[in-house]
Write a protein that holds these residues in place. Structure first.
Motif, PDB file in Angstrom:
ATOM      1  N   ALA A  41       0.847  -1.202   0.000  1.00 17.35           N
ATOM      2  CA  ALA A  41       0.000   0.000   0.000  1.00 17.35           C
ATOM      3  C   ALA A  41       0.881   1.250   0.000  1.00 17.35           C
ATOM      4  CB  ALA A  41      -0.926  -0.011   1.215  1.00 17.35           C
ATOM      5  N   GLU A  42       2.008   1.196   0.736  1.00 23.32           N
ATOM      6  CA  GLU A  42       2.907   2.360   0.814  1.00 23.32           C
ATOM      7  C   GLU A  42       3.552   2.638  -0.537  1.00 23.32           C
ATOM      8  OE1 GLU A  42       3.064  -0.323   2.901  1.00 23.32           O
ATOM      9  OE2 GLU A  42       1.958   0.680   4.516  1.00 23.32           O
ATOM     10  N   ALA A  43       3.986   1.566  -1.213  1.00 20.98           N
ATOM     11  CA  ALA A  43       4.642   1.755  -2.514  1.00 20.98           C
ATOM     12  C   ALA A  43       3.657   2.331  -3.530  1.00 20.98           C
ATOM     13  CB  ALA A  43       5.202   0.415  -3.013  1.00 20.98           C
ATOM     14  N   VAL A  44       2.416   1.852  -3.492  1.00 24.89           N
ATOM     15  CA  VAL A  44       1.408   2.363  -4.429  1.00 24.89           C
ATOM     16  C   VAL A  44       1.089   3.821  -4.091  1.00 24.89           C
ATOM     17  CG1 VAL A  44      -0.976   2.093  -5.226  1.00 24.89           C
ATOM     18  CG2 VAL A  44       0.471   0.082  -4.910  1.00 24.89           C
ATOM     19  N   SER A  45       1.051   4.116  -2.816  1.00 24.75           N
ATOM     20  CA  SER A  45       0.789   5.485  -2.377  1.00 24.75           C
ATOM     21  C   SER A  45       1.850   6.447  -2.924  1.00 24.75           C
ATOM     22  CB  SER A  45       0.818   5.514  -0.846  1.00 24.75           C
ATOM     23  OG  SER A  45      -0.131   6.385  -0.381  1.00 24.75           O
ATOM     24  N   TYR A  50       0.404  11.845  -7.242  1.00 27.21           N
ATOM     25  CA  TYR A  50      -0.289  12.936  -7.930  1.00 27.21           C
ATOM     26  C   TYR A  50      -1.790  12.677  -8.048  1.00 27.21           C
ATOM     27  CZ  TYR A  50       4.262  14.678  -9.299  1.00 27.21           C
ATOM     28  OH  TYR A  50       5.542  15.177  -9.277  1.00 27.21           O
ATOM     29  N   ILE A  51      -2.183  11.435  -7.820  1.00 27.87           N
ATOM     30  CA  ILE A  51      -3.553  11.022  -8.102  1.00 27.87           C
ATOM     31  C   ILE A  51      -4.347  10.766  -6.828  1.00 27.87           C
ATOM     32  CG2 ILE A  51      -4.943   9.196  -9.183  1.00 27.87           C
ATOM     33  CD1 ILE A  51      -2.572   8.930 -11.227  1.00 27.87           C
ATOM     34  N   VAL A  52      -3.746   9.992  -5.905  1.00 32.09           N
ATOM     35  CA  VAL A  52      -4.473   9.589  -4.709  1.00 32.09           C
ATOM     36  C   VAL A  52      -4.089  10.498  -3.549  1.00 32.09           C
ATOM     37  CG1 VAL A  52      -4.929   7.718  -3.086  1.00 32.09           C
ATOM     38  CG2 VAL A  52      -4.569   7.211  -5.518  1.00 32.09           C
ATOM     39  N   LYS A  53      -5.068  11.232  -3.002  1.00 34.64           N
ATOM     40  CA  LYS A  53      -4.782  12.163  -1.917  1.00 34.64           C
ATOM     41  C   LYS A  53      -5.019  11.545  -0.539  1.00 34.64           C
ATOM     42  CE  LYS A  53      -3.596  15.092  -4.930  1.00 34.64           C
ATOM     43  NZ  LYS A  53      -2.152  15.121  -5.201  1.00 34.64           N
ATOM     44  N   GLY A  54      -5.780  10.460  -0.484  1.00 32.92           N
ATOM     45  CA  GLY A  54      -6.118   9.849   0.805  1.00 32.92           C
ATOM     46  C   GLY A  54      -5.384   8.539   1.032  1.00 32.92           C
ATOM     47  N   GLU A  55      -5.897   7.782   1.981  1.00 34.13           N
ATOM     48  CA  GLU A  55      -5.262   6.535   2.405  1.00 34.13           C
ATOM     49  C   GLU A  55      -5.507   5.420   1.364  1.00 34.13           C
ATOM     50  OE1 GLU A  55      -5.596   3.505   6.222  1.00 34.13           O
ATOM     51  OE2 GLU A  55      -6.711   5.391   6.220  1.00 34.13           O
ATOM     52  N   ILE A  56      -4.532   4.524   1.254  1.00 39.29           N
ATOM     53  CA  ILE A  56      -4.700   3.345   0.398  1.00 39.29           C
ATOM     54  C   ILE A  56      -4.692   2.094   1.274  1.00 39.29           C
ATOM     55  CG2 ILE A  56      -3.670   1.936  -1.441  1.00 39.29           C
ATOM     56  CD1 ILE A  56      -2.620   4.450  -2.736  1.00 39.29           C
ATOM     57  N   THR A  57      -5.707   1.258   1.081  1.00 41.98           N
ATOM     58  CA  THR A  57      -5.776  -0.015   1.800  1.00 41.98           C
ATOM     59  C   THR A  57      -5.594  -1.139   0.790  1.00 41.98           C
ATOM     60  OG1 THR A  57      -7.415   0.981   3.260  1.00 41.98           O
ATOM     61  CG2 THR A  57      -7.178  -1.406   3.377  1.00 41.98           C
ATOM     62  N   ARG A  58      -4.779  -2.138   1.162  1.00 44.53           N
ATOM     63  CA  ARG A  58      -4.567  -3.276   0.272  1.00 44.53           C
ATOM     64  C   ARG A  58      -5.245  -4.525   0.829  1.00 44.53           C
ATOM     65  NH1 ARG A  58       1.241  -6.063  -1.070  1.00 44.53           N
ATOM     66  NH2 ARG A  58       0.726  -7.311   0.761  1.00 44.53           N
ATOM     67  N   TYR A  59      -5.961  -5.239  -0.015  1.00 48.06           N
ATOM     68  CA  TYR A  59      -6.560  -6.516   0.364  1.00 48.06           C
ATOM     69  C   TYR A  59      -5.903  -7.621  -0.454  1.00 48.06           C
ATOM     70  CZ  TYR A  59     -10.129  -3.594   2.494  1.00 48.06           C
ATOM     71  OH  TYR A  59     -10.783  -2.655   3.259  1.00 48.06           O
TER      72      TYR A  59
ATOM     73  N   THR B 360      -0.793  15.339 -20.039  1.00 48.73           N
ATOM     74  CA  THR B 360      -1.054  15.043 -18.620  1.00 48.73           C
ATOM     75  C   THR B 360      -2.527  15.102 -18.257  1.00 48.73           C
ATOM     76  OG1 THR B 360      -0.758  17.374 -18.119  1.00 48.73           O
ATOM     77  CG2 THR B 360       1.172  15.975 -17.844  1.00 48.73           C
ATOM     78  N   SER B 361      -3.418  15.097 -19.223  1.00 48.26           N
ATOM     79  CA  SER B 361      -4.816  15.399 -18.892  1.00 48.26           C
ATOM     80  C   SER B 361      -5.559  14.256 -18.222  1.00 48.26           C
ATOM     81  CB  SER B 361      -5.569  15.814 -20.159  1.00 48.26           C
ATOM     82  OG  SER B 361      -5.724  14.706 -21.017  1.00 48.26           O
ATOM     83  N   VAL B 362      -5.138  13.029 -18.436  1.00 54.29           N
ATOM     84  CA  VAL B 362      -5.947  11.911 -17.965  1.00 54.29           C
ATOM     85  C   VAL B 362      -5.510  11.412 -16.588  1.00 54.29           C
ATOM     86  CG1 VAL B 362      -6.809   9.609 -18.524  1.00 54.29           C
ATOM     87  CG2 VAL B 362      -6.457  11.264 -20.340  1.00 54.29           C
ATOM     88  N   HIS B 363      -4.180  11.297 -16.374  1.00 55.75           N
ATOM     89  CA  HIS B 363      -3.685  10.789 -15.082  1.00 55.75           C
ATOM     90  C   HIS B 363      -3.107  11.887 -14.194  1.00 55.75           C
ATOM     91  CE1 HIS B 363      -3.260   6.411 -16.709  1.00 55.75           C
ATOM     92  NE2 HIS B 363      -4.506   6.752 -16.462  1.00 55.75           N
ATOM     93  N   ARG B 364      -3.230  13.153 -14.633  1.00 56.88           N
ATOM     94  CA  ARG B 364      -2.736  14.304 -13.867  1.00 56.88           C
ATOM     95  C   ARG B 364      -1.205  14.323 -13.772  1.00 56.88           C
ATOM     96  NH1 ARG B 364      -6.831  12.425  -9.213  1.00 56.88           N
ATOM     97  NH2 ARG B 364      -8.155  11.456 -10.748  1.00 56.88           N
ATOM     98  N   THR B 365      -0.557  13.370 -14.385  1.00 57.17           N
ATOM     99  CA  THR B 365       0.902  13.275 -14.450  1.00 57.17           C
ATOM    100  C   THR B 365       1.207  12.404 -15.664  1.00 57.17           C
ATOM    101  OG1 THR B 365       2.887  12.387 -13.382  1.00 57.17           O
ATOM    102  CG2 THR B 365       0.853  11.284 -12.883  1.00 57.17           C
ATOM    103  N   ASN B 366       2.466  12.356 -16.102  1.00 58.54           N
ATOM    104  CA  ASN B 366       2.800  11.395 -17.171  1.00 58.54           C
ATOM    105  C   ASN B 366       3.948  10.473 -16.755  1.00 58.54           C
ATOM    106  OD1 ASN B 366       4.942  13.122 -17.436  1.00 58.54           O
ATOM    107  ND2 ASN B 366       4.181  14.098 -19.304  1.00 58.54           N
ATOM    108  N   PHE B 367       4.129  10.339 -15.428  1.00 56.18           N
ATOM    109  CA  PHE B 367       5.127   9.403 -14.891  1.00 56.18           C
ATOM    110  C   PHE B 367       6.484   9.537 -15.568  1.00 56.18           C
ATOM    111  CE2 PHE B 367       0.998   7.451 -13.965  1.00 56.18           C
ATOM    112  CZ  PHE B 367       1.114   7.308 -12.588  1.00 56.18           C
ATOM    113  N   GLY B 368       6.867  10.767 -15.863  1.00 54.13           N
ATOM    114  CA  GLY B 368       8.211  11.001 -16.376  1.00 54.13           C
ATOM    115  C   GLY B 368       8.374  10.848 -17.876  1.00 54.13           C
TER     116      GLY B 368
END
Lengths: 109, 440
Positions: A41-45, A50-59, B360-368
């Protein structure tokens, strides 16, 4: 060796309000332990900062096998009110698959 | 009791293709066809249409779907269960009767009502998403509770050919015919949990048969132009074999089924519906033949005492504007255009978004990835309280023609009125479902 998740796994994104769900399914069940070790979960976070602003839980779902990530505050408000192009976040499975992982597992791991 | 019940799913959302359902009915030897056509926000929009005209508020494609399907449903004796009633199941049932009369067919339609709980709300209930009271989000326009199998069962006990509902949980559309046919107890949580797995796998139709799965060269799927939709053969013990009509496009494998099993699932050990708290963690998906997957192992715990209510509110307007730049330094010119808009609008919008489509419009970034794109489309979106304010976004982008960077072309502007959605929970004892049976 470093590989992209895209090379060993597939994924589908789903949305519930402002929450994003991402499955991660290895093509080969033998890769499931590697995914469990590397795709925390930490690595994905970190990867989706840039995309996920909140907590990530892994199942973990060893029977399938697959992993499921539930990401809070990831859809800039959710499908009806978001200003983004992809208001559902449907394309974000491919953002997860952009993640690089190290395939060499250390003995201590 | 029958050896098995065959249930097909011929639509996974309101705008889905029409012909896969027709093929399922004509060639699929179905007992039941389900059309799942109601997303989270579509019912709120349907409530607005109903408010403008009390005879409307059902699914916009209902007429076309029923006209094409009805003669075949009746001929093949396939019962249809659908949530195409949206905000107005009664008007939908009336419309189906009208269509049958026009086609000189005899049909019985049962409408399931009771999901509209707008009059039961005070507005002070807590929104699950915000933790604040519902009315803090905006003026409320609709409230619909997710009904379950218990609400649909009485309509199956009638001789209705078509059962039409408004808001109900998607898997319940599939669990109800299984309970009706096999006499499963609604208190048997493991059995209802397995039924919910079946419903969840089928509910998105083509998403089980290769739609939304295919990735050429990596996950190849044949004949996507004629994608077939799935059906399940369910045994009285709940074992389900999923397949599709021979000759249709697509594929059905353990991989397509795994993606669908986890789709939109929060905690896989607690998938909450009005019928059960289902547990997907012990589910097994086995390929037992070509385009054949067997699913077993769904379990569950007691159904919840509350039902989820989806509440629509007025969320103002969104204004958008777009313009394209192409050739050398396309991204540079688009970024300059974006910064001009930013400077001109930032004081007038609290929520403004500037996207560079192609970068960058879809994922808000382009991962480099920093390619030098041949073309870039600038997109600007802003949230506004009024129509006039929303219009500013498109006007400013259009004005870039003569006031912005070189070579801008193809400006477009849009304004949308926005219905927001929040959720709350309601004691299920407060909610009473009922049925109305109409005949042609």
């Amino acid at each position: 060796m470093r590989i992209k998740l895209y090379d060993i796994a597939h994924s589908r994104a789903g949305d519930k309000g402002n929450t994003l769900t991402l499955s991660l399914i290895p093509y080969n069940a033998d890769d499931y332990p590697l995914l469990c070790t590397r795709v925390t979960a930490e690595a994905v976070s970190r990867h989706l900062e840039y995309i996920v602003k909140g907590e990530i839980t892994r199942y973990e779902l060893p029977n399938l096998p697959a992993l499921q990530f539930v990401c809070q505050q990831a859809l800039t408000g959710g499908v009806t009110t978001s200003l983004t192009m992809d208001t559902h976040g449907k394309s974000l499975s491919y953002a997860l698959l952009e993640m690089w992982v190290d395939t060499e597992l250390m003995d201590t791991e | 009791m029958k050896q098995h019940i065959r249930i097909g799913c011929g639509a996974g959302f309101s705008g889905d293709r029409l012909e896969p359902a027709l093929i399922l009915v004509q060639q699929g030897q179905l007992d039941y066809l389900v059309l799942e056509c109601l997303a989270e926000r579509t019912i709120a929009l349907a409530q607005k249409r109903k408010r403008q005209d009390p005879a409307l508020g059902y699914d916009p494609l209902l007429e076309r779907r029923i006209e094409s399907l009805l003669p075949h449903l009746l001929e093949k004796k396939v019962r249809l269960i659908t949530n195409m009633g949206a905000a107005n199941p009664l008007a939908a049932a009336q419309k189906i009767v009208e269509i049958a009369q026009r086609l000189k067919l005899s049909v019985t339609v049962a409408a399931v009502t009771g999901d509209d709980v707008f009059n039961l709300l005070s507005g002070n209930e807590t929104a699950l998403e915000t933790g604040k009271s519902l009315t803090d989000s905006g003026a409320l326009v609709s409230a619909n509770a997710y009904l379950g199998t218990d609400a649909i069962l009485p309509s199956l006990a009638t001789n209705a050919d078509i059962i039409i509902t408004g808001r109900c949980a998607d898997p319940s559309l599939f669990v109800s015919p299984l309970v009706h046919e096999f006499g499963w107890s609604l208190d048997d949580s493991n059995q209802i949990g397995q039924g919910t797995v079946i419903g969840h796998l089928l509910e998105c139709a083509g998403q089980l048969t290769g739609g939304y799965f295919v990735d050429p060269g990596r996950k190849d799927v044949p004949d996507m132009a004629h994608l077939g939709h799935p059906f399940a053969d369910v045994s009285p013990d709940g074992t389900a074999i999923f397949s599709k009509v021979a000759g249709t496009g697509g594929t059905l494998t353990a991989a397509t089924a795994k993606e669908q099993l986890l789709y939109e699932v929060m905690d896989p050990s607690r998938y909450i519906t009005p019928d059960v708290i289902a547990d997907f963690t012990q589910v097994r998906l086995e390929e037992i033949g070509s385009d054949q997957v067997c699913a077993t192992g769904g379990r569950g715990q007691n159904r919840p005492n509350t039902l989820k209510v989806s509440v629509g509110y007025e969320a103002g307007f969104i204004g958008e504007g777009e313009i394209s730049y192409a050739g050398s330094n396309a991204l540079g010119r688009a970024q300059l255009a974006g910064s001009i808009i930013q400077e001109r609008l930032q004081d007038r919008f609290t929520d403004l978004r500037i996207d560079y489509i192609g970068s960058t419009s879809v994922h808000r970034t382009n991962f480099g990835h920093y390619p030098d794109p041949y073309e870039i489309r600038l997109r600007v979106a802003g949230r506004a309280a009024s129509l006039q304010q929303a219009a500013l976004v498109g006007e400013e982008v259009e004005a870039l023609y003569t006031n912005g960077p070189a070579g801008g072309g193809g400006a477009r502007k849009y304004i949308h009125e926005v219905v927001g959605i929040v959720s709350t929970l309601m004691d299920r004892q407060k909610i009473t479902a009922s049925i109305t049976v109409l005949k042609s």
